[in-house]
Design an enzyme around this catalytic site. Structure first.
Site, PDB file in Angstrom:
ATOM      1  NE  ARG A 136      -2.709   8.739  -6.320  1.00  0.00           N
ATOM      2  CZ  ARG A 136      -1.471   8.244  -6.266  1.00  0.00           C
ATOM      3  NH1 ARG A 136      -1.126   7.413  -5.313  1.00  0.00           N
ATOM      4  NH2 ARG A 136      -0.565   8.600  -7.159  1.00  0.00           N
ATOM      5  CG  HIS A 178       0.186  10.039  -2.102  1.00  0.00           C
ATOM      6  ND1 HIS A 178      -0.680   9.119  -1.559  1.00  0.00           N
ATOM      7  CD2 HIS A 178       0.842  10.596  -1.068  1.00  0.00           C
ATOM      8  CE1 HIS A 178      -0.529   9.119  -0.242  1.00  0.00           C
ATOM      9  NE2 HIS A 178       0.377  10.007   0.080  1.00  0.00           N
ATOM     10  CE1 TYR A 188       2.444   7.328  -9.012  1.00  0.00           C
ATOM     11  CE2 TYR A 188       4.158   8.788  -8.191  1.00  0.00           C
ATOM     12  CZ  TYR A 188       2.836   8.418  -8.244  1.00  0.00           C
ATOM     13  OH  TYR A 188       1.904   9.136  -7.542  1.00  0.00           O
TER      14      TYR A 188
HETATM   15  C1  LIG Z   1       2.272   3.225   8.931  1.00  0.00           C
HETATM   16  C2  LIG Z   1       2.473   4.175   7.809  1.00  0.00           C
HETATM   17  N1  LIG Z   1       3.454   3.935   6.911  1.00  0.00           N
HETATM   18  C3  LIG Z   1       3.688   4.814   5.914  1.00  0.00           C
HETATM   19  C4  LIG Z   1       2.935   5.931   5.783  1.00  0.00           C
HETATM   20  C5  LIG Z   1       3.222   6.925   4.656  1.00  0.00           C
HETATM   21  N2  LIG Z   1       2.157   6.878   3.653  1.00  0.00           N
HETATM   22  C6  LIG Z   1       1.135   7.756   3.677  1.00  0.00           C
HETATM   23  S1  LIG Z   1       0.018   7.441   2.509  1.00  0.00           S
HETATM   24  C7  LIG Z   1       0.863   6.121   1.908  1.00  0.00           C
HETATM   25  C8  LIG Z   1       0.281   5.312   0.770  1.00  0.00           C
HETATM   26  C9  LIG Z   1      -1.064   4.746   1.078  1.00  0.00           C
HETATM   27  O1  LIG Z   1      -1.608   4.089  -0.028  1.00  0.00           O
HETATM   28  P1  LIG Z   1      -3.041   3.407  -0.008  1.00  0.00           P
HETATM   29  O2  LIG Z   1      -3.311   2.801   1.325  1.00  0.00           O
HETATM   30  O3  LIG Z   1      -3.143   2.524  -1.174  1.00  0.00           O
HETATM   31  O4  LIG Z   1      -4.069   4.626  -0.127  1.00  0.00           O
HETATM   32  P2  LIG Z   1      -4.212   5.734  -1.285  1.00  0.00           P
HETATM   33  O5  LIG Z   1      -3.236   6.830  -0.973  1.00  0.00           O
HETATM   34  O6  LIG Z   1      -3.927   5.057  -2.561  1.00  0.00           O
HETATM   35  O7  LIG Z   1      -5.602   6.250  -1.197  1.00  0.00           O
HETATM   36  C10 LIG Z   1       2.044   5.945   2.635  1.00  0.00           C
HETATM   37  C11 LIG Z   1       3.052   4.915   2.357  1.00  0.00           C
HETATM   38  C12 LIG Z   1       1.923   6.153   6.743  1.00  0.00           C
HETATM   39  N3  LIG Z   1       1.133   7.232   6.706  1.00  0.00           N
HETATM   40  N4  LIG Z   1       1.717   5.258   7.731  1.00  0.00           N
END
Ligand SMILES: Cc1ncc(C[n+]2csc(CCOP(=O)(O)OP(=O)(O)O)c2C)c(N)n1
Lengths: 394, 325
Positions: free
Chosen positions: A278, A282, A291
């Site tokens: 990525r 985020h 981080y």
């Molecule tokens: C059930 C749930 N828990 C927490 C979140 C908050 N949240 C949004 S994105 C994220 C990280 C997701 O990471 P990943 O699945 O690796 O995808 P990336 O952002 O790296 O594409 C979190 C913790 C959420 N949207 N849904």
């Protein structure tokens, strides 16, 4: 009855599965040439350029919209920079009417399927033309026409839904499958495990595509799982799996093409783990300098998937410096003009506050809505977006 | 005393609890080195190490199941759910496990050390998945305590109260106030009692009751009403479960009128429970029907968020209607 047929041993033997090292499938080098024994998949010029244009569109859209967010024009944005090949390469290998159930970083799939810049903008600005009627945050796109399920923020909820949707497709016998995208973070959720298990047991034509981009917000993959990535989990469910260089458009395309065959022709669900990074934060609310290091990002910037594809296209004489210049200019202009238009459009009508909760507005909600309207009529200056719409009614 | 915003007060409370008792652990998504997406756990990992403050994998049911186990073992987990909207994957662990551990084991086992923190509420342009106020779902579950602070001073005292309370406690933090609410906070350890409402302002014509971010809304509405000579009594409920019926009823005996406000939808919202109980206790003293000012019965919108939210004008109108009844 148990279906486990295991070999018997007479002294304790533990195994952590470390002997299963999953290889990474690659075809294209960073300089646009193929690896020695690699053979390009069957991808004609027209399709290759369609893929490339979608990649560039997504990149420009991301840059412009992040800038728009920084200028205060837009409340929020999420980029997919660095992961264009993983998403677009896989989408391009499907039939255009296969179902897509994405997480939120897959605007490339929509761009490939022909979602217009106008359509992107209307959602981002939540105006009256937004299909989602201004109810969700920016980047929660959806398109029935393009077979792209509207995004839901709770992570991983789409994964078991994809299994169910694909089971329905199998029952309908139309030869379609569903692909679901998610991050390596979301793959920790219970929903992920439930989805894979059900898909394997019921032989469902679904492709699970994990974008392993190294981070879930600030959490590095090493704190997400102890194993060798997400791919080995497929073994536990007895499911076909492949790990692919997610920045390699040709490998992503071919792997997904073959996965689709397994799914649709043999009812074998498949897990694809696309290894990428990525490159951006985020979201527009995140600051990655807290981080991870700039050096780490720089290493991955060198592996840009768009540049890699462009060099390949140029080596085939399918693309030139001029083509690139023109595409960049046109796209930048279109994005800017469309943004201005979308920003000026009025917000959704006031009654979208109560529609679509049910098929029809039930009496108790209709009554609450009348009260809201009466209140807005009393204080029109406080609710400038909807005062005009509140005029009608009791 | 130090001037702090609500996030700093929460961070300070966690720091205080971890310094005092090494059994206190903080964990959740992004909680470790980054200090959480809102930075409520900043510096705790640096100070107390990775074993006591850490990132978990992204799985809420895992976070709370793990926390239940830890608490049953005698540790004092403070688990963070990144947004209250994402507490639902852990619903089973909270409602069937945390809440019933003591009851089902005849008090052989309990998870009393457990505290679950989650940012809740709207007004931040978060749309339907970053704005919910889920307290009522949990208030239907015997065995849990539910606490909502309104400002930094309350946040530190109530969070320390929750951490030390021998029952599993949900601590919902009004994220709209995280940086907006700033005030003096004692540097030392102090604990505010759970289960007690606080009368913030005395008055004689009407009682206004709310919690969390709605307290600011109430204050604004009360300012408008008092300009017109309406004397308002203001109560912060602070603990939703078990709630302080005595304090609210005593106030209504005096004023004869009650307006309850919360962001969650009307139907099944906790204001309904309060209205029913107060009507039962205070029927002959009531001068007007108990009014509820709440979100409407829809998911939380984005563009029309202001229309949906119970704001000071809507509360003010309810005060007027009640007084003019
Ligand atoms: C059930 C749930 N828990 C927490 C979140 C908050 N949240 C949004 S994105 C994220 C990280 C997701 O990471 P990943 O699945 O690796 O995808 P990336 O952002 O790296 O594409 C979190 C913790 C959420 N949207 N849904």
């Amino acid at each position: 009855m148990t279906t486990t047929k295991s070999k018997v041993v007479y002294s304790p033997v533990f195994t952590d599965g470390a002997e299963f090292r999953i290889p990474t499938f690659k075809l294209l080098k960073q300089d646009g040439s193929l690896y020695k024994s690699a053979k390009a998949p069957d991808l004609d010029k027209e399709k290759a350029l369609r893929i490339y244009r979608a990649m560039v569109t997504t990149r420009i859209l991301d840059e412009r919209m992040l800038a728009a967010q920084r200028q205060g024009r837009l409340s929020f944005y999420m980029q997919c920079t660095g992961e264009e090949a993983a998403v677009i390469g896989s989408t391009a290998a499907l039939d255009d009417s296969d179902m897509i159930m994405a997480q939120y970083r897959e605007q490339g799939a929509l761009a490939y399927r022909g979602f217009s810049i106008d359509e992107f903008m209307n959602q981002l600005f939540g105006n009256e033309l937004d299909y989602g009627k201004g109810r969700q945050m920016p980047v929660h796109y959806g398109s029935k026409k393009l077979h792209y399920m509207t995004i839901s923020s709770p992570l991983a909820t789409q994964i078991p839904q994809a299994t169910g949707y694909a089971y329905g497709q199998k029952m309908a016998g139309e030869g379609h499958c569903t692909i679901t995208y998610f991050g390596e973070g979301a793959a920790s959720e219970g929903d992920f495990h439930a989805a894979l298990n059900m898909a394997a047991v019921h032989r469902v034509p679904v492709i699970f595509l994990c974008r392993n981009n190294g981070y879930a917000i600030s959490t590095p993959a090493a704190e997400q799982f102890a194993a060798d990535g997400v791919a080995p989990r497929a073994y536990g469910y007895k499911m076909d799996v492949i790990r692919v260089d997610g920045n390699d458009i040709l490998a992503m395309y071919q792997a997904t093409q073959e996965a689709r065959k397994l799914a649709v022709e043999h009812n074998r669900p498949v897990l694809i783990e696309a290894m990428s990074y990525r490159l951006a934060a985020h979201s527009s609310s995140d600051d990655p300098s807290g981080y991870r290091s700039k050096d780490e990002e720089a290493v991955w910037r060198e592996k840009d998937p768009i540049l890699r594809m462009r060099l390949w296209l140029e080596s085939l004489k399918w693309w030139s410096e001029d083509d690139e210049k023109q595409l960049q200019e046109n796209m930048r202009r279109e994005v800017l003009e469309t943004m201005k238009r979308a920003q000026k459009r009025p917000p959704p009508a006031l009654d979208t506050l109560v529609t679509d909760v049910y098929d029809d507005v039930p009496p108790h909600l209709a009554e609450q809505f009348e009260k809201v309207k009466a209140h807005i009529r009393k204080y029109p200056d406080e609710y400038p977006k909807s005062a005009e719409h509140a005029k009608g009614g009791a | 005393m130090s001037k702090m915003n609500m996030l700093q007060a929460i961070n300070n409370a966690l720091d205080t609890a971890m310094a005092e008792n090494e059994k206190v652990l903080c964990f959740g998504e992004d909680v470790g080195v980054f200090g959480g997406v809102f930075r409520a756990t900043s510096n705790l990992q640096q100070k107390y190490g990775k074993a006591r403050c850490f990132n978990t994998p992204l799985v809420e049911q895992g976070i709370i199941g793990f926390a239940n186990g830890l608490a049953a073992q005698g540790s004092v987990p403070v688990a963070e759910i990144q947004f209250a909207d994402y507490i639902f994957p852990a619903f089973d662990q909270i409602v069937n496990e945390s809440a019933k551990f003591r009851y089902r084991s005849g008090n052989l086992f309990d998870v009393g050390g457990l505290t679950i923190r989650a940012p809740y509420g709207g007004g931040i342009a978060g749309g339907l998945y970053h704005s919910q106020s889920p307290e009522a779902y949990f208030a239907h579950t015997p065995g849990l305590k539910i606490v909502v602070p309104r400002n930094p001073h309350q946040a530190k005292g109530l969070l320390l109260g929750a951490i030390h309370d021998p029952n599993p406690t949900l601590f919902f933090e009004p994220k709209r106030m995280y940086r907006a609410s700033v005030g003096e906070v004692p540097d030392e350890d102090y604990r505010l009692p759970l289960g007690e409402a606080e009368v913030i302002k005395e008055g004689s014509d009407i009682t206004l009751l709310g919690w969390g971010a709605q307290m600011e809304v109430i204050e604004k509405a009360v300012e408008m009403a008092e300009k017109e000579g309406i004397s308002c009594e203001v109560i912060d409920l602070r603990t939703i479960l078990p709630w302080d019926v005595e304090t609210v009823a005593n106030s209504v005996f005096k004023t004869g009128r009650l307006v309850v406000t919360h962001e969650a939808p009307l139907t099944g919202g906790f204001a309904g429970e309060i209205a029913a109980t107060i009507q039962d206790r205070c029927f002959l003293y009531l001068e007007s029907p108990i009014a509820r000012v709440t979100g409407i019965d829809t998911p939380f919108p984005l563009v029309l968020e202001k229309e949906h939210l119970p704001n000071h004008l809507k509360v003010y109108e309810a005060i007027r209607a009640s007084v003019d009844f």
